[in-house]
Design a protein around this motif. Structure first.
Motif, PDB file in Angstrom:
ATOM      1  N   GLU A  36       0.824  -1.211   0.000  1.00  0.00           N
ATOM      2  CA  GLU A  36       0.000   0.000   0.000  1.00  0.00           C
ATOM      3  C   GLU A  36       0.855   1.256   0.000  1.00  0.00           C
ATOM      4  O   GLU A  36       0.529   2.238  -0.685  1.00  0.00           O
ATOM      5  CB  GLU A  36      -0.963  -0.028   1.187  1.00  0.00           C
ATOM      6  CG  GLU A  36      -2.052  -1.068   1.002  1.00  0.00           C
ATOM      7  CD  GLU A  36      -2.934  -1.274   2.210  1.00  0.00           C
ATOM      8  OE1 GLU A  36      -2.584  -0.820   3.327  1.00  0.00           O
ATOM      9  OE2 GLU A  36      -3.996  -1.907   2.045  1.00  0.00           O
ATOM     10  N   THR A  39       2.146   1.588  -3.632  1.00  0.00           N
ATOM     11  CA  THR A  39       1.152   1.948  -4.648  1.00  0.00           C
ATOM     12  C   THR A  39       0.394   3.230  -4.324  1.00  0.00           C
ATOM     13  O   THR A  39      -0.206   3.832  -5.209  1.00  0.00           O
ATOM     14  CB  THR A  39       0.116   0.824  -4.839  1.00  0.00           C
ATOM     15  OG1 THR A  39      -0.620   0.643  -3.633  1.00  0.00           O
ATOM     16  CG2 THR A  39       0.790  -0.476  -5.265  1.00  0.00           C
ATOM     17  N   GLY A  41      -2.248   3.280  -2.543  1.00  0.00           N
ATOM     18  CA  GLY A  41      -3.658   2.922  -2.407  1.00  0.00           C
ATOM     19  C   GLY A  41      -3.792   1.605  -1.675  1.00  0.00           C
ATOM     20  O   GLY A  41      -2.804   1.011  -1.247  1.00  0.00           O
ATOM     21  N   ASP A  45      -7.984  -1.994  -3.848  1.00  0.00           N
ATOM     22  CA  ASP A  45      -8.084  -1.128  -5.027  1.00  0.00           C
ATOM     23  C   ASP A  45      -7.117  -1.574  -6.124  1.00  0.00           C
ATOM     24  O   ASP A  45      -7.475  -1.618  -7.300  1.00  0.00           O
ATOM     25  CB  ASP A  45      -7.796   0.332  -4.660  1.00  0.00           C
ATOM     26  CG  ASP A  45      -8.909   0.962  -3.854  1.00  0.00           C
ATOM     27  OD1 ASP A  45     -10.029   0.401  -3.829  1.00  0.00           O
ATOM     28  OD2 ASP A  45      -8.651   2.010  -3.222  1.00  0.00           O
ATOM     29  N   TYR A  46      -5.888  -1.907  -5.729  1.00  0.00           N
ATOM     30  CA  TYR A  46      -4.898  -2.357  -6.715  1.00  0.00           C
ATOM     31  C   TYR A  46      -5.381  -3.642  -7.376  1.00  0.00           C
ATOM     32  O   TYR A  46      -5.300  -3.804  -8.584  1.00  0.00           O
ATOM     33  CB  TYR A  46      -3.533  -2.570  -6.047  1.00  0.00           C
ATOM     34  CG  TYR A  46      -2.436  -2.802  -7.055  1.00  0.00           C
ATOM     35  CD1 TYR A  46      -1.731  -1.728  -7.580  1.00  0.00           C
ATOM     36  CD2 TYR A  46      -2.131  -4.082  -7.514  1.00  0.00           C
ATOM     37  CE1 TYR A  46      -0.736  -1.926  -8.529  1.00  0.00           C
ATOM     38  CE2 TYR A  46      -1.146  -4.285  -8.457  1.00  0.00           C
ATOM     39  CZ  TYR A  46      -0.446  -3.207  -8.963  1.00  0.00           C
ATOM     40  OH  TYR A  46       0.520  -3.400  -9.907  1.00  0.00           O
ATOM     41  N   ALA A  48      -8.453  -4.720  -7.695  1.00  0.00           N
ATOM     42  CA  ALA A  48      -9.615  -4.454  -8.550  1.00  0.00           C
ATOM     43  C   ALA A  48      -9.212  -3.775  -9.857  1.00  0.00           C
ATOM     44  O   ALA A  48      -9.758  -4.076 -10.918  1.00  0.00           O
ATOM     45  CB  ALA A  48     -10.624  -3.595  -7.797  1.00  0.00           C
ATOM     46  N   THR A  49      -8.243  -2.868  -9.786  1.00  0.00           N
ATOM     47  CA  THR A  49      -7.831  -2.116 -10.962  1.00  0.00           C
ATOM     48  C   THR A  49      -6.931  -2.915 -11.895  1.00  0.00           C
ATOM     49  O   THR A  49      -7.093  -2.870 -13.110  1.00  0.00           O
ATOM     50  CB  THR A  49      -7.082  -0.827 -10.530  1.00  0.00           C
ATOM     51  OG1 THR A  49      -7.932  -0.080  -9.668  1.00  0.00           O
ATOM     52  CG2 THR A  49      -6.693   0.014 -11.724  1.00  0.00           C
ATOM     53  N   HIS A  50      -5.981  -3.654 -11.320  1.00  0.00           N
ATOM     54  CA  HIS A  50      -4.954  -4.304 -12.135  1.00  0.00           C
ATOM     55  C   HIS A  50      -5.117  -5.823 -12.253  1.00  0.00           C
ATOM     56  O   HIS A  50      -4.442  -6.441 -13.072  1.00  0.00           O
ATOM     57  CB  HIS A  50      -3.566  -3.984 -11.566  1.00  0.00           C
ATOM     58  CG  HIS A  50      -3.276  -2.522 -11.523  1.00  0.00           C
ATOM     59  ND1 HIS A  50      -2.942  -1.789 -12.630  1.00  0.00           N
ATOM     60  CD2 HIS A  50      -3.298  -1.637 -10.496  1.00  0.00           C
ATOM     61  CE1 HIS A  50      -2.753  -0.526 -12.300  1.00  0.00           C
ATOM     62  NE2 HIS A  50      -2.966  -0.404 -11.003  1.00  0.00           N
ATOM     63  N   GLY A  51      -5.934  -6.430 -11.398  1.00  0.00           N
ATOM     64  CA  GLY A  51      -6.146  -7.874 -11.457  1.00  0.00           C
ATOM     65  C   GLY A  51      -5.180  -8.640 -10.573  1.00  0.00           C
ATOM     66  O   GLY A  51      -4.172  -8.102 -10.090  1.00  0.00           O
TER      67      GLY A  51
END
Length: 164
Positions: A36, A39, A41, A45-46, A48-51
């Motif tokens: 965290e 990144t 975040g 969130d990471y 969800a955004t990047h897989g």
């Protein structure tokens, strides 16, 4: 010595890790918090955004490129030991402790969790238990490579210090 705590999400790696680090008078480090910080975040969130694939690669990089103190307790994410050569790397860098719990006990803990866990988003009841059982079965091969396996109920830092 470096102590890496491994096990499924919700088994108490962070909670127990903080208690063990305090007992040993060494720093406590949470791998998810390092991710965290890197990144800017949340892990969720990471994820969800990047897989998951991108997350696992980042997790490996942070784990294996961090200059951990010689004496520390490090809590890893539940999947960290199961990807790339992470488990072998941790075994070479210190002592690994697998905190083991049955799927039903983990599900009970996770259903009341304060933070969102990306892998179990939307799962409840039998679906959650089945998911955990499947993942545990797949991950057990990696988890069992740990130097020490502990029952996740009533973990006591004093007992672990004696075992180490």
């Amino acid at each position: 010595m470096r102590i890496f705590l491994i096990g499924f999400m919700g088994v108490g790696k962070t909670t127990f890790g903080k208690r063990l680090a305090k007992r040993l008078a060494v720093p406590f480090i949470d791998l998810d918090h390092l991710i965290e910080e890197h990144t800017g975040g949340s892990v969720a969130d990471y994820f969800a955004t990047h897989g998951e694939d991108a997350f696992r690669l980042l997790e490996k990089e942070i784990l294996q490129q961090t200059n951990f103190p010689e004496n520390a307790v490090i809590s890893t994410g539940g999947g960290a030991p199961c990807f790339f050569d992470n488990m072998d790397w941790m075994n070479a860098q210190g002592k690994t402790i697998y905190i083991q719990m049955p799927a039903t006990a983990i599900a009970d803990r996770l259903k009341n969790a304060k933070e969102e866990r990306p892998l179990i988003k939307g799962l409840k009841g039998e679906s959650l238990i089945n998911f955990i059982e499947e993942r545990l079965l797949a991950r057990e091969l990696h988890y069992k490579k740990a130097h020490l396996t502990l029952n996740g109920h009533n973990l006591n830092p004093e007992n672990v210090v004696e075992l180490l």
